[in-house]
Structures are given as structure tokens and as C-alpha cells.
Design a protein around this motif. Structure first.
Motif, PDB file in Angstrom:
ATOM      1  N   TYR A 100       0.658  -1.142  -0.001  1.00 47.45           N
ATOM      2  CA  TYR A 100      -0.187  -0.017  -0.254  1.00 47.45           C
ATOM      3  C   TYR A 100       1.202   1.213   0.113  1.00 47.45           C
ATOM      4  O   TYR A 100       0.475   2.013  -0.875  1.00 47.45           O
ATOM      5  N   ASN A 101       1.972   1.120   0.713  1.00 44.51           N
ATOM      6  CA  ASN A 101       2.300   2.541   1.239  1.00 44.51           C
ATOM      7  C   ASN A 101       3.755   2.357   0.555  1.00 44.51           C
ATOM      8  O   ASN A 101       5.247   3.124   0.830  1.00 44.51           O
ATOM      9  N   THR A 102       4.211   1.158   0.709  1.00 45.35           N
ATOM     10  CA  THR A 102       5.129   0.722  -0.006  1.00 45.35           C
ATOM     11  C   THR A 102       5.262  -0.475  -0.931  1.00 45.35           C
ATOM     12  O   THR A 102       4.691  -1.142  -0.987  1.00 45.35           O
ATOM     13  N   PRO A 103       6.276  -0.280  -1.575  1.00 46.50           N
ATOM     14  CA  PRO A 103       6.381  -1.869  -3.524  1.00 46.50           C
ATOM     15  C   PRO A 103       5.634  -3.240  -2.427  1.00 46.50           C
ATOM     16  O   PRO A 103       6.704  -3.656  -1.865  1.00 46.50           O
ATOM     17  N   GLY A 104       4.744  -4.167  -3.077  1.00 48.07           N
ATOM     18  CA  GLY A 104       4.315  -5.000  -2.699  1.00 48.07           C
ATOM     19  C   GLY A 104       4.005  -5.843  -3.585  1.00 48.07           C
ATOM     20  O   GLY A 104       3.693  -5.715  -4.755  1.00 48.07           O
ATOM     21  N   GLY A 105       4.265  -6.910  -3.989  1.00 46.88           N
ATOM     22  CA  GLY A 105       4.244  -7.651  -4.816  1.00 46.88           C
ATOM     23  C   GLY A 105       3.161  -9.011  -4.906  1.00 46.88           C
ATOM     24  O   GLY A 105       2.612  -8.873  -4.070  1.00 46.88           O
ATOM     25  N   MET A 106       2.590  -9.584  -6.538  1.00 52.21           N
ATOM     26  CA  MET A 106       2.248 -10.434  -6.417  1.00 52.21           C
ATOM     27  C   MET A 106       2.058 -11.530  -5.599  1.00 52.21           C
ATOM     28  O   MET A 106       1.052 -12.600  -5.336  1.00 52.21           O
ATOM     29  N   LEU A 107       2.963 -12.306  -5.258  1.00 51.43           N
ATOM     30  CA  LEU A 107       3.620 -13.383  -4.932  1.00 51.43           C
ATOM     31  C   LEU A 107       4.426 -13.575  -4.283  1.00 51.43           C
ATOM     32  O   LEU A 107       5.494 -12.159  -3.645  1.00 51.43           O
ATOM     33  N   SER A 108       4.257 -14.531  -3.400  1.00 55.42           N
ATOM     34  CA  SER A 108       5.332 -14.800  -1.479  1.00 55.42           C
ATOM     35  C   SER A 108       5.859 -15.635  -1.477  1.00 55.42           C
ATOM     36  O   SER A 108       5.966 -17.030  -2.809  1.00 55.42           O
ATOM     37  N   ASP A 109       7.264 -15.787  -1.636  1.00 55.29           N
ATOM     38  CA  ASP A 109       8.963 -16.640  -1.775  1.00 55.29           C
ATOM     39  C   ASP A 109       9.330 -17.372  -3.248  1.00 55.29           C
ATOM     40  O   ASP A 109       9.203 -18.830  -3.079  1.00 55.29           O
ATOM     41  N   VAL A 110       8.596 -17.004  -4.527  1.00 53.39           N
ATOM     42  CA  VAL A 110       8.353 -17.422  -5.432  1.00 53.39           C
ATOM     43  C   VAL A 110      10.409 -17.461  -6.209  1.00 53.39           C
ATOM     44  O   VAL A 110      10.902 -16.707  -5.613  1.00 53.39           O
ATOM     45  N   LYS A 111      10.920 -18.585  -6.690  1.00 51.07           N
ATOM     46  CA  LYS A 111      12.452 -17.837  -8.065  1.00 51.07           C
ATOM     47  C   LYS A 111      11.831 -17.315  -9.157  1.00 51.07           C
ATOM     48  O   LYS A 111      10.997 -17.732  -9.646  1.00 51.07           O
ATOM     49  N   ILE A 112      12.695 -16.066  -9.192  1.00 60.92           N
ATOM     50  CA  ILE A 112      12.676 -15.387 -10.730  1.00 60.92           C
ATOM     51  C   ILE A 112      13.901 -15.219 -11.028  1.00 60.92           C
ATOM     52  O   ILE A 112      15.231 -15.406 -10.037  1.00 60.92           O
ATOM     53  N   LEU A 113      14.269 -15.918 -12.174  1.00 59.41           N
ATOM     54  CA  LEU A 113      15.330 -15.968 -13.210  1.00 59.41           C
ATOM     55  C   LEU A 113      15.566 -14.297 -13.335  1.00 59.41           C
ATOM     56  O   LEU A 113      14.314 -14.506 -14.815  1.00 59.41           O
ATOM     57  N   SER A 114      15.978 -13.409 -13.652  1.00 62.61           N
ATOM     58  CA  SER A 114      16.294 -12.207 -14.390  1.00 62.61           C
ATOM     59  C   SER A 114      17.444 -12.677 -15.312  1.00 62.61           C
ATOM     60  O   SER A 114      18.976 -12.443 -14.871  1.00 62.61           O
ATOM     61  N   ILE A 115      16.972 -12.646 -16.735  1.00 61.66           N
ATOM     62  CA  ILE A 115      18.168 -12.080 -17.327  1.00 61.66           C
ATOM     63  C   ILE A 115      17.929 -10.781 -18.135  1.00 61.66           C
ATOM     64  O   ILE A 115      16.963 -10.166 -18.506  1.00 61.66           O
ATOM     65  N   GLN A 116      19.240 -10.455 -17.757  1.00 57.78           N
ATOM     66  CA  GLN A 116      19.432  -9.378 -18.282  1.00 57.78           C
ATOM     67  C   GLN A 116      19.781  -9.505 -19.865  1.00 57.78           C
ATOM     68  O   GLN A 116      20.951  -9.424 -19.691  1.00 57.78           O
ATOM     69  N   ALA A 117      19.020  -8.675 -20.306  1.00 55.06           N
ATOM     70  CA  ALA A 117      19.841  -8.778 -21.940  1.00 55.06           C
ATOM     71  C   ALA A 117      19.593  -7.137 -22.055  1.00 55.06           C
ATOM     72  O   ALA A 117      18.507  -7.060 -22.676  1.00 55.06           O
ATOM     73  N   GLY A 118      20.041  -6.737 -22.958  1.00 53.33           N
ATOM     74  CA  GLY A 118      20.218  -5.592 -23.434  1.00 53.33           C
ATOM     75  C   GLY A 118      20.341  -4.112 -22.460  1.00 53.33           C
ATOM     76  O   GLY A 118      20.492  -4.864 -21.344  1.00 53.33           O
ATOM     77  N   THR A 119      20.008  -3.149 -22.755  1.00 50.43           N
ATOM     78  CA  THR A 119      19.609  -2.450 -21.971  1.00 50.43           C
ATOM     79  C   THR A 119      18.016  -1.626 -21.440  1.00 50.43           C
ATOM     80  O   THR A 119      17.142  -1.991 -22.183  1.00 50.43           O
ATOM     81  N   ASP A 120      18.580  -0.748 -20.795  1.00 42.90           N
ATOM     82  CA  ASP A 120      16.951   0.495 -20.193  1.00 42.90           C
ATOM     83  C   ASP A 120      16.309   0.648 -21.731  1.00 42.90           C
ATOM     84  O   ASP A 120      15.115   1.120 -22.081  1.00 42.90           O
ATOM     85  N   GLU A 121      17.004   0.865 -22.615  1.00 39.82           N
ATOM     86  CA  GLU A 121      16.892   1.735 -24.135  1.00 39.82           C
ATOM     87  C   GLU A 121      16.289   0.329 -25.234  1.00 39.82           C
ATOM     88  O   GLU A 121      16.087   0.927 -26.214  1.00 39.82           O
TER      89      GLU A 121
END
Length: 297
Positions: A100-121
């Protein structure tokens, strides 16, 4: 080679930051609009691995549990990313604030694979294609792609097909150019295309339109930030909406692990909340309704 661009929108003026946080946290109006109130953050040991193909994540953000995230940097060029867009996307999935006042996600305790591809552009088609193959090889069941382009591409299409043939579920953003046009990879068969929904069940006219699109909240959502001067940010557009639908797909997959993209897409459309706006019909993802008739009971 064509560039794949991110599908978020930046705020146009400081005044746009003044919306009350508690209204724009995921557990506020966004949860209500997708019929998920009192279900979030959703916890299950059976939530599958989710791959997020994006600009990377700042795991030092205080609302991110670093132990939940495995990071993979695709190539040398991708090392230059500022990780802004990817941190916003992943925050909507797993941020551990109050929602509500701070960021909360949809899921709890899941595993995420962040694939960093390219840039923000953006990223190249080859980078996205390789990232999809990487996600599948790592065992990801659900893939979030908050990027896209207006032209189809055979290399990317082949990667998407290979993933779908392995029963991987791919969720992709429809783009924000406000056109009645295809956006890829969202437009490929059996990929779940997502458009942005504003408060009060108003479709965002800046989302590209398709009769097969699912709509989900995507207006000034409170999420995490990779900026050094703040741990929070507000996130708009079909990039944000895509993360919401990704979480819903992961929740359904926790009970229906054999479902692939085709089955999941049909199920979410058939169980969606139908809204009419300006004489058009829109499908809004409906979590509680989607649970009915599955192994949830």
C-alpha cells in the motif's frame, strides 16, 4: 537488426507522482480490479520458476529479497544496463513491502530468473531470442517479456515456438503506441498478449489493441526502483500490466503444471471479467474466477 523496445511509460510531470501511495500499491485498486483482494501476496511452494527477460534487477533494493532472484547477464553489452525497467517489473512480482505505502508484489517466496538482456533503451531481436532459449534451458515455466516491436521476425518466432512446444507459458506486452496493430512477440500464436488498464476499469487507449488481449492494471503502480536516490517508483504501461498477468499465470500453473500457453490463454480469456467501454468489449484478467474449475477445487 530491429530493436526491441520496452513498453513502459515515463511520468510527464512531477504532479503525476502525487497520487496517494495506498491507492496505487498492488494490494489496493489493482488487486480489486483483477478480483484478487485478500489473495495477495500469494504463497505456494508449487509456484514454478518465472523468468523475466528485461534490463536486469537491482538486488540491493531494500524491498527485494536477493535470495529469491537468480541473475543471468546475457552478454557484454547487457552489462551496461542501468536495470531500471527490469527492477520495476520484478518488483511487481516479488517486492516484500506492505503493498500500500511501500512496494508489495503479487507473489511471496517464489524464485525469479532475471535475464539481463540489452539495456533500458532496448535489446536486439537476437538478444531476445537468445534470452528466451536461455529461460527455457534453465527450466522456467513462465516467461515475462515486457518488450516488443512492430515487425515480426523469423529468428524470434522460432525461439517462441520452441518454448511453447515445451509447454512454457509466455506473457508479453502489447505496446503503448495506441494503434490497432500487432506487436511482437505478443502477437504470436499462443503468447498471452497484455494491455494496460487504468483505474475504474478504463482501458488505456495508449495500449495497442487486439481482440485477444488481456487487460490488467497498468497505471502508476507502486513498485521498486533501481535509482540511487529512491527505493520506490511508479510504473505505467503494458510493461507493468504484463507482470500482473505473469503472476496470475504462475498462480494457476501451481495447480495446473501441465498447461501450456494455448490452454492458459484460452482459460484466462474465458474466465475474464468483461467490461464495455466506448462500445467495445475488453477482457480483464480475473484471478478468483480463473481458479474456479482448476485443481484449486
Amino acid at each position: 537488426m530491429s530493436a526491441i523496445i520496452c513498453t513502459s511509460r515515463q511520468f510527464n510531470s512531477p504532479e503525476e507522482h502525487t497520487t496517494k501511495l495506498e491507492q496505487n500499491g498492488i494490494y489496493g485498486w489493482p488487486a480489486i480490479s483483477i478480483n484478487a483482494k485478500d489473495l495477495l501476496p500469494y504463497h505456494s511452494p508449487d509456484i514454478p520458476l518465472i523468468a523475466v527477460i528485461d534490463s536486469g534487477i537491482d538486488v540491493t533494493n531494500k524491498y527485494i529479497n536477493e535470495s529469491q532472484v537468480q541473475t543471468h547477464i546475457l552478454d557484454e553489452q547487457s552489462k551496461k544496463s542501468r536495470k531500471i525497467h527490469g527492477t520495476q517489473v520484478i518488483g511487481l512480482l516479488i517486492a516484500n513491502g506492505d503493498g500500500y505505502n511501500t512496494p508489495g508484489g503479487m507473489l511471496s517466496d517464489v524464485k525469479i530468473l532475471s535475464i539481463q538482456a540489452g539495456t533500458d533503451e532496448g535489446m536486439t531481436v537476437q538478444q531476445l531470442s537468445t534470452a528466451v532459449d536461455t529461460a527455457v534451458a534453465a527450466g522456467a515455466k513462465v516467461i515475462n517479456i515486457s518488450y516488443g516491436m512492430k515487425e515480426p521476425n523469423k529468428v524470434l518466432e522460432d525461439s517462441i515456438k520452441r518454448a511453447l512446444e515445451k509447454n512454457t507459458i509466455i506473457i508479453a506486452s502489447s505496446g503503448n503506441s495506441g494503434e490497432n496493430t500487432n506487436f511482437y512477440p505478443a502477437a504470436y500464436t499462443d503468447v498471452i498478449a497484455v494491455s494496460s488498464l487504468k483505474q475504474h476499469n478504463i482501458p488505456d487507449t495508449r495500449s495497442n489493441l487486439s481482440t485477444s488481449n488481456l487487460y490488467a492494471p497498468g497505471e502508476y503502480l507502486l513498485t521498486t526502483s533501481a535509482q540511487s536516490n529512491s527505493s520506490i517508483s511508479w510504473f505505467s504501461g503494458s510493461s507493468a500490466s504484463t507482470a500482473i498477468v505473469t503472476a496470475v499465470c504462475a498462480i494457476i500453473s501451481s495447480k495446473e503444471p501441465t498447461w501450456g500457453g494455448e490452454r492458459m490463454k484460452k482459460w484466462l480469456l474465458n474466465s475474464s471479467k468483461i467490461i464495455e467501454y466506448n462500445n467495445s468489449i475488453y477482457h480483464v484478467v480475473n484471478l478468483k474466477q480463473a481458479m474456479i474449475g482448476t485443481m484449486f477445487g
